[in-house]
Design a protein around this motif. Structure first.
Motif, short mmCIF file in Angstrom:
data_model
loop_
_atom_site.label_atom_id
_atom_site.label_comp_id
_atom_site.label_asym_id
_atom_site.label_seq_id
_atom_site.Cartn_x
_atom_site.Cartn_y
_atom_site.Cartn_z
N TRP A 1 0.82 -1.20 0.00
CA TRP A 1 0.00 0.00 0.00
C TRP A 1 0.86 1.26 0.00
O TRP A 1 1.94 1.30 0.62
CB TRP A 1 -0.90 0.03 1.23
N ASN B 1 -2.10 7.68 1.19
CA ASN B 1 -2.65 8.83 0.47
C ASN B 1 -2.41 10.12 1.25
O ASN B 1 -2.24 11.20 0.67
CB ASN B 1 -4.15 8.65 0.23
N ASN C 1 -9.62 8.83 6.38
CA ASN C 1 -9.08 8.48 5.08
C ASN C 1 -7.61 8.89 4.98
O ASN C 1 -7.21 9.73 4.16
CB ASN C 1 -9.90 9.13 3.96
N GLN C 2 -6.80 8.32 5.84
CA GLN C 2 -5.37 8.62 5.89
C GLN C 2 -4.66 7.56 6.73
O GLN C 2 -5.30 6.68 7.30
CB GLN C 2 -5.12 10.01 6.45
N TRP C 3 -3.34 7.65 6.74
CA TRP C 3 -2.52 6.69 7.49
C TRP C 3 -1.96 7.36 8.73
O TRP C 3 -1.60 8.55 8.71
CB TRP C 3 -1.36 6.20 6.61
N TYR D 1 -8.57 3.89 10.49
CA TYR D 1 -7.75 4.53 9.46
C TYR D 1 -7.35 3.55 8.36
O TYR D 1 -7.52 2.33 8.50
CB TYR D 1 -6.51 5.15 10.12
N ASN D 2 -6.79 4.09 7.28
CA ASN D 2 -6.37 3.25 6.16
C ASN D 2 -5.25 2.29 6.54
O ASN D 2 -5.12 1.21 5.96
CB ASN D 2 -5.92 4.12 4.98
N ASN E 1 -3.62 -2.68 8.17
CA ASN E 1 -2.53 -2.53 7.21
C ASN E 1 -1.37 -1.78 7.87
O ASN E 1 -1.59 -0.74 8.51
CB ASN E 1 -2.99 -1.74 5.98
#
Length: 220
Positions: A39, A42, A57-59, A86-87, A125
């Motif tokens: 991955w 973003n 929508n982020q790491w 989170y992602n 992830n």
């Protein structure tokens, strides 16, 4: 594989052995193996801000002062549900300094990987953060990390002085040759003088500005 009995009678799990239950290990110092990740983040948010943020929508990253995220080691379960939103997560960046005793450097690498194994086993992830100090950790910091996967590295505060840059570049050369990553996520500046040769070698360099540099630009 090692199965650690963290439920020994009359014994509190002060070493967080549950994090590496059923883990496989690699290298002389037996760091937990992290499964490969492909991955690409973003967007990034620091752990201390992620706790109260509702933009998932982020790491999540840990490129901040240790005292701001030491709590995830003290009580990992408390933050599992939050991180799940989170992602993904870039593994903790516990500090390694060249003047730290070697055993402390190894312990901080281990702690990051132990948390990483546990997060993966809980369906999150993760991207391994490669942290090293000097030649004592250039090689062992790669143990347990899959070749040809995505890795992360921080440059903020590690390439400012001539001496720091020397150690950073030496270590990165060894890491790139040993792991041959498909991509390197860089938190902080990614100057061409350091990273252009890796781009030419086919490694994708994904750079994110540090929160310090962003806030500094805003002030200016």
């Amino acid at each position: 594989m090692s199965v650690i009995n963290s439920q020994r009678k009359s014994c509190k799990d002060v070493f967080n052995a549950f994090l590496v239950a059923f883990a496989y290990y690699e290298g002389t110092f037996e760091f937990p193996i992290i499964q490969p990740t492909y991955w690409i983040p973003n967007k990034l948010i620091s752990f201390s801000k992620a706790i109260s943020c509702n933009d998932y929508n982020q790491w999540v990253h840990f490129f901040e002062d240790d005292y701001l995220f030491e709590r995830i080691w003290r009580n990992p379960n408390r933050y599992l549900e939050i991180l799940h939103r989170y992602n993904g997560v870039i593994l903790p960046d516990f500090s390694l300094f060249r003047d730290m005793p070697y055993v402390m450097q190894l312990w901080n690498i281990y702690r990051s990987r132990a948390i990483g194994h546990w997060l993966q086993s809980n369906g999150i992830n993760v991207i391994v953060n490669i942290r090293y100090a000097d030649k004592r950790t250039y090689y062992c910091c790669c143990d347990g990390v899959s070749k040809h996967s995505v890795i992360a590295i921080g440059t903020h505060g590690t390439i400012k002085s001539k001496e720091d840059r020397k150690f950073f570049c030496e270590g990165l050369d060894i890491i790139a040759k040993r792991l041959q990553p498909s991509a390197i996520v860089v938190y902080g500046t990614a100057p061409d003088s350091i990273f252009s040769k890796y781009r030419k070698a086919g490694i994708q360099i994904v750079q994110f500005n540090s929160e310090f540099s962003i806030s500094h630009k805003e002030i200016i």
